[in-house]
Design a protein around this motif. Structure first.
Motif, PDB file in Angstrom:
ATOM      1  N   LYS A   4       0.927  -1.156  -0.080  1.00 25.44           N
ATOM      2  CA  LYS A   4       0.009  -0.010   0.017  1.00 25.44           C
ATOM      3  C   LYS A   4       0.795   1.150   0.067  1.00 25.44           C
ATOM      4  N   ILE A   5       2.008   1.254   0.659  1.00 27.66           N
ATOM      5  CA  ILE A   5       3.000   2.470   0.568  1.00 27.66           C
ATOM      6  C   ILE A   5       3.320   2.607  -0.912  1.00 27.66           C
ATOM      7  N   THR A  46      -3.109  11.137   1.971  1.00 29.32           N
ATOM      8  CA  THR A  46      -2.278   9.891   2.702  1.00 29.32           C
ATOM      9  C   THR A  46      -1.046  10.573   3.023  1.00 29.32           C
ATOM     10  N   GLU A  47      -0.784   9.915   4.200  1.00 29.28           N
ATOM     11  CA  GLU A  47       0.681  10.148   5.059  1.00 29.28           C
ATOM     12  C   GLU A  47       1.363   8.802   4.605  1.00 29.28           C
ATOM     13  N   PHE A  53      -2.166  -0.857   7.187  1.00 30.68           N
ATOM     14  CA  PHE A  53      -0.897  -1.470   7.346  1.00 30.68           C
ATOM     15  C   PHE A  53      -0.417  -1.954   5.772  1.00 30.68           C
ATOM     16  N   ASP A  54       0.760  -2.053   5.748  1.00 29.06           N
ATOM     17  CA  ASP A  54       1.346  -2.053   4.203  1.00 29.06           C
ATOM     18  C   ASP A  54       0.898  -3.324   3.689  1.00 29.06           C
ATOM     19  N   GLN A 112       7.574  -7.075  10.367  1.00 29.37           N
ATOM     20  CA  GLN A 112       6.394  -6.519   9.462  1.00 29.37           C
ATOM     21  C   GLN A 112       6.258  -4.909   9.909  1.00 29.37           C
ATOM     22  N   LYS A 113       6.575  -4.088   8.999  1.00 22.43           N
ATOM     23  CA  LYS A 113       6.596  -2.569   9.269  1.00 22.43           C
ATOM     24  C   LYS A 113       6.026  -1.738   8.269  1.00 22.43           C
ATOM     25  N   GLY A 114       5.683  -0.583   8.597  1.00 21.94           N
ATOM     26  CA  GLY A 114       5.049   0.377   7.723  1.00 21.94           C
ATOM     27  C   GLY A 114       3.582   0.110   7.715  1.00 21.94           C
TER      28      GLY A 114
END
Length: 249
Positions: free
Chosen positions: A70-71, A87-88, A117-118, A150-152
Protein backbone atom coordinates in the motif's frame (compact mmCIF):
# COMPACT_ATOMS: atom_id res chain seq x y z
CA UNK A 1 6.22 -20.03 -30.03
CA UNK A 2 4.16 -18.99 -27.03
CA UNK A 3 5.31 -20.14 -23.58
CA UNK A 4 2.74 -20.27 -20.77
CA UNK A 5 3.34 -20.51 -17.04
CA UNK A 6 -0.35 -20.06 -16.34
CA UNK A 7 -2.06 -23.38 -15.51
CA UNK A 8 -5.34 -22.22 -17.08
CA UNK A 9 -3.90 -21.15 -20.44
CA UNK A 10 -2.51 -23.81 -22.73
CA UNK A 11 0.10 -22.59 -25.21
CA UNK A 12 2.72 -24.08 -27.54
CA UNK A 13 4.85 -24.90 -24.52
CA UNK A 14 3.68 -25.07 -20.91
CA UNK A 15 5.69 -24.90 -17.72
CA UNK A 16 4.95 -24.36 -14.02
CA UNK A 17 7.09 -22.47 -11.56
CA UNK A 18 5.05 -22.89 -8.39
CA UNK A 19 7.12 -23.40 -5.25
CA UNK A 20 10.48 -23.04 -6.95
CA UNK A 21 12.79 -20.40 -8.40
CA UNK A 22 13.25 -20.22 -12.18
CA UNK A 23 16.31 -22.03 -13.47
CA UNK A 24 18.36 -22.62 -16.64
CA UNK A 25 15.56 -24.60 -18.32
CA UNK A 26 13.17 -21.67 -17.83
CA UNK A 27 15.72 -19.26 -19.27
CA UNK A 28 16.22 -21.45 -22.34
CA UNK A 29 12.47 -21.70 -22.88
CA UNK A 30 12.04 -17.93 -22.61
CA UNK A 31 14.87 -17.22 -25.03
CA UNK A 32 13.17 -19.48 -27.58
CA UNK A 33 9.71 -17.96 -27.05
CA UNK A 34 8.01 -15.17 -28.97
CA UNK A 35 5.76 -14.44 -25.99
CA UNK A 36 5.44 -15.52 -22.36
CA UNK A 37 2.21 -15.72 -20.34
CA UNK A 38 2.71 -15.58 -16.56
CA UNK A 39 0.40 -16.42 -13.65
CA UNK A 40 -0.90 -13.65 -11.41
CA UNK A 41 1.00 -15.10 -8.46
CA UNK A 42 4.39 -15.34 -10.15
CA UNK A 43 7.58 -14.64 -8.24
CA UNK A 44 9.45 -11.44 -8.98
CA UNK A 45 12.41 -13.57 -10.09
CA UNK A 46 10.27 -15.32 -12.72
CA UNK A 47 8.87 -12.02 -13.96
CA UNK A 48 12.30 -10.42 -14.14
CA UNK A 49 13.70 -13.36 -16.10
CA UNK A 50 10.82 -13.24 -18.57
CA UNK A 51 10.96 -9.45 -18.93
CA UNK A 52 14.71 -9.49 -19.59
CA UNK A 53 14.69 -12.34 -22.09
CA UNK A 54 11.48 -12.13 -24.10
CA UNK A 55 10.03 -9.17 -25.97
CA UNK A 56 6.37 -9.94 -25.27
CA UNK A 57 5.34 -10.74 -21.67
CA UNK A 58 1.83 -10.76 -20.22
CA UNK A 59 0.88 -9.46 -17.70
CA UNK A 60 2.96 -6.29 -17.32
CA UNK A 61 3.93 -6.34 -13.63
CA UNK A 62 6.52 -3.55 -13.75
CA UNK A 63 4.46 -1.36 -11.41
CA UNK A 64 3.52 -4.27 -9.16
CA UNK A 65 7.13 -5.04 -8.31
CA UNK A 66 8.45 -1.49 -8.36
CA UNK A 67 5.70 -0.07 -6.13
CA UNK A 68 5.04 -2.78 -3.59
CA UNK A 69 2.36 -2.80 -0.93
CA UNK A 70 0.00 0.00 0.00
CA UNK A 71 2.95 2.32 0.60
CA UNK A 72 4.30 1.67 -2.88
CA UNK A 73 0.91 2.20 -4.49
CA UNK A 74 0.53 5.53 -2.70
CA UNK A 75 3.95 6.55 -4.05
CA UNK A 76 2.83 5.54 -7.55
CA UNK A 77 -0.35 7.63 -7.26
CA UNK A 78 1.76 10.56 -6.13
CA UNK A 79 4.38 10.13 -8.85
CA UNK A 80 1.91 10.25 -11.73
CA UNK A 81 -0.45 12.77 -10.06
CA UNK A 82 -3.39 10.37 -9.93
CA UNK A 83 -6.26 11.70 -7.82
CA UNK A 84 -6.40 9.80 -4.53
CA UNK A 85 -7.39 10.40 -0.89
CA UNK A 86 -4.91 12.50 1.08
CA UNK A 87 -2.44 10.01 2.50
CA UNK A 88 0.56 9.97 4.83
CA UNK A 89 3.25 7.30 4.50
CA UNK A 90 5.02 6.06 7.63
CA UNK A 91 7.75 3.51 7.01
CA UNK A 92 7.98 2.53 10.68
CA UNK A 93 6.96 3.59 14.18
CA UNK A 94 10.06 5.75 14.63
CA UNK A 95 9.23 7.76 11.50
CA UNK A 96 5.66 8.21 12.73
CA UNK A 97 6.82 9.44 16.14
CA UNK A 98 9.28 11.91 14.61
CA UNK A 99 6.62 13.23 12.25
CA UNK A 100 4.24 14.02 15.10
CA UNK A 101 6.85 15.16 17.58
CA UNK A 102 5.81 12.73 20.25
CA UNK A 103 2.10 13.67 20.08
CA UNK A 104 0.50 10.87 18.02
CA UNK A 105 -2.84 11.45 19.71
CA UNK A 106 -3.22 14.57 17.53
CA UNK A 107 -2.89 13.39 13.91
CA UNK A 108 -3.18 15.81 11.01
CA UNK A 109 -6.42 14.11 9.93
CA UNK A 110 -9.86 14.75 11.34
CA UNK A 111 -11.59 11.76 12.88
CA UNK A 112 -12.58 9.41 11.43
CA UNK A 113 -9.64 8.49 9.23
CA UNK A 114 -8.32 5.22 7.84
CA UNK A 115 -5.25 3.35 9.08
CA UNK A 116 -3.82 0.70 6.73
CA UNK A 117 -0.89 -1.58 7.31
CA UNK A 118 1.36 -2.02 4.28
CA UNK A 119 0.17 -5.60 3.81
CA UNK A 120 -3.14 -7.44 3.93
CA UNK A 121 -5.81 -8.42 1.41
CA UNK A 122 -9.62 -8.35 1.26
CA UNK A 123 -9.86 -5.58 3.83
CA UNK A 124 -7.57 -7.18 6.38
CA UNK A 125 -5.32 -4.90 8.44
CA UNK A 126 -7.48 -1.87 7.63
CA UNK A 127 -9.04 0.18 10.43
CA UNK A 128 -11.43 3.11 10.65
CA UNK A 129 -10.04 5.28 13.44
CA UNK A 130 -12.69 7.31 15.25
CA UNK A 131 -10.80 8.51 18.33
CA UNK A 132 -7.35 9.03 19.84
CA UNK A 133 -7.93 5.90 21.95
CA UNK A 134 -8.49 3.79 18.83
CA UNK A 135 -5.39 5.30 17.24
CA UNK A 136 -3.32 4.45 20.31
CA UNK A 137 -4.56 0.87 20.18
CA UNK A 138 -3.68 0.36 16.51
CA UNK A 139 -0.26 1.95 17.07
CA UNK A 140 0.37 -0.62 19.79
CA UNK A 141 -0.56 -3.31 17.27
CA UNK A 142 1.88 -1.71 14.80
CA UNK A 143 4.65 -1.79 17.39
CA UNK A 144 4.05 -5.52 17.95
CA UNK A 145 4.12 -6.21 14.22
CA UNK A 146 7.38 -4.30 13.94
CA UNK A 147 9.03 -6.59 16.48
CA UNK A 148 8.47 -9.47 14.06
CA UNK A 149 9.85 -7.53 11.09
CA UNK A 150 6.54 -6.37 9.58
CA UNK A 151 6.55 -2.60 9.42
CA UNK A 152 5.08 0.34 7.60
CA UNK A 153 1.59 1.80 7.34
CA UNK A 154 -0.37 4.63 5.81
CA UNK A 155 -2.87 7.04 7.32
CA UNK A 156 -5.54 8.14 4.90
CA UNK A 157 -8.34 10.65 4.74
CA UNK A 158 -11.75 9.00 5.11
CA UNK A 159 -13.83 9.53 1.97
CA UNK A 160 -17.62 9.31 2.46
CA UNK A 161 -18.86 7.42 -0.58
CA UNK A 162 -22.39 6.27 0.21
CA UNK A 163 -21.05 2.88 1.36
CA UNK A 164 -19.88 1.87 -2.08
CA UNK A 165 -16.73 1.66 -4.19
CA UNK A 166 -16.23 1.03 -7.87
CA UNK A 167 -14.05 -1.81 -9.12
CA UNK A 168 -12.61 -1.18 -12.57
CA UNK A 169 -11.02 -4.29 -14.08
CA UNK A 170 -8.55 -4.37 -16.95
CA UNK A 171 -7.62 -7.63 -18.68
CA UNK A 172 -5.43 -6.94 -21.69
CA UNK A 173 -7.52 -4.62 -23.86
CA UNK A 174 -10.80 -5.51 -22.12
CA UNK A 175 -12.10 -3.23 -19.38
CA UNK A 176 -15.29 -3.33 -17.31
CA UNK A 177 -16.59 -2.05 -13.99
CA UNK A 178 -19.06 -2.72 -11.20
CA UNK A 179 -20.09 -1.17 -7.91
CA UNK A 180 -19.57 -2.94 -4.61
CA UNK A 181 -22.25 -1.77 -2.19
CA UNK A 182 -22.10 -2.35 1.55
CA UNK A 183 -25.57 -2.78 3.05
CA UNK A 184 -24.41 -3.39 6.62
CA UNK A 185 -24.22 -0.24 8.72
CA UNK A 186 -21.63 -1.75 11.07
CA UNK A 187 -19.00 -2.12 8.30
CA UNK A 188 -17.30 0.78 6.56
CA UNK A 189 -15.49 -1.18 3.82
CA UNK A 190 -17.35 -2.09 0.65
CA UNK A 191 -15.41 -5.14 -0.51
CA UNK A 192 -17.03 -8.49 -1.20
CA UNK A 193 -15.12 -10.23 1.59
CA UNK A 194 -16.88 -7.90 4.03
CA UNK A 195 -20.34 -8.62 2.65
CA UNK A 196 -20.75 -6.04 -0.13
CA UNK A 197 -23.08 -6.72 -3.05
CA UNK A 198 -22.29 -6.27 -6.76
CA UNK A 199 -24.16 -3.75 -8.90
CA UNK A 200 -23.19 -3.48 -12.58
CA UNK A 201 -25.82 -0.96 -13.64
CA UNK A 202 -26.03 2.08 -11.34
CA UNK A 203 -24.62 5.48 -12.34
CA UNK A 204 -23.17 4.49 -15.72
CA UNK A 205 -21.87 8.03 -16.24
CA UNK A 206 -19.68 7.76 -13.12
CA UNK A 207 -18.52 4.33 -14.22
CA UNK A 208 -17.48 5.78 -17.60
CA UNK A 209 -15.59 8.62 -15.92
CA UNK A 210 -13.68 6.10 -13.78
CA UNK A 211 -12.97 3.84 -16.74
CA UNK A 212 -11.42 6.72 -18.67
CA UNK A 213 -9.23 7.60 -15.66
CA UNK A 214 -8.10 3.99 -15.35
CA UNK A 215 -7.29 3.85 -19.07
CA UNK A 216 -5.09 6.94 -18.69
CA UNK A 217 -3.46 5.42 -15.60
CA UNK A 218 -2.71 2.18 -17.43
CA UNK A 219 -1.30 4.06 -20.42
CA UNK A 220 1.18 5.77 -18.10
CA UNK A 221 2.12 2.68 -16.07
CA UNK A 222 1.79 -0.20 -18.54
CA UNK A 223 -0.57 -2.11 -16.23
CA UNK A 224 -2.72 -4.53 -18.25
CA UNK A 225 -4.10 -6.93 -15.65
CA UNK A 226 -5.52 -5.51 -12.42
CA UNK A 227 -8.61 -4.46 -10.51
CA UNK A 228 -8.65 -0.80 -9.46
CA UNK A 229 -10.66 0.35 -6.45
CA UNK A 230 -12.17 3.78 -7.05
CA UNK A 231 -14.11 6.11 -4.73
CA UNK A 232 -16.37 9.04 -5.51
CA UNK A 233 -16.76 11.43 -2.60
CA UNK A 234 -20.32 12.38 -1.64
CA UNK A 235 -18.91 15.64 -0.22
CA UNK A 236 -17.83 16.96 -3.60
CA UNK A 237 -20.10 18.21 -6.38
CA UNK A 238 -17.31 17.58 -8.90
CA UNK A 239 -17.22 13.83 -9.32
CA UNK A 240 -13.53 13.03 -9.46
CA UNK A 241 -12.60 9.33 -9.35
CA UNK A 242 -10.17 8.78 -6.48
CA UNK A 243 -7.72 5.88 -6.79
CA UNK A 244 -7.78 3.84 -3.61
CA UNK A 245 -5.91 0.62 -4.37
CA UNK A 246 -4.64 -1.67 -7.14
CA UNK A 247 -5.38 -5.38 -6.89
CA UNK A 248 -3.26 -7.66 -9.05
CA UNK A 249 -5.25 -10.80 -8.17
Amino acid sequence: MILSYHPCFEADKNRLCAGRKPGPDDLAAMLAADAVILPQGCYESLYTMARNNCKHVFPNFDAKFKYKGKIGQTQLFQNINAAHPRTEIHLNMDAFSKHYGGSPEKPSFDFPFVFKFDWGEEGKQVYLIKSSQELQHVLEVAAEFEKSGQKGFIIQEYIPSNSRSLRVVIIGQTIFSYWRIQKRSDRFMSNLAKGALIDFDSDPELQNIAIESVKDFCFLTGINLAGFDILFSTRSEIKTPLFLEINYF
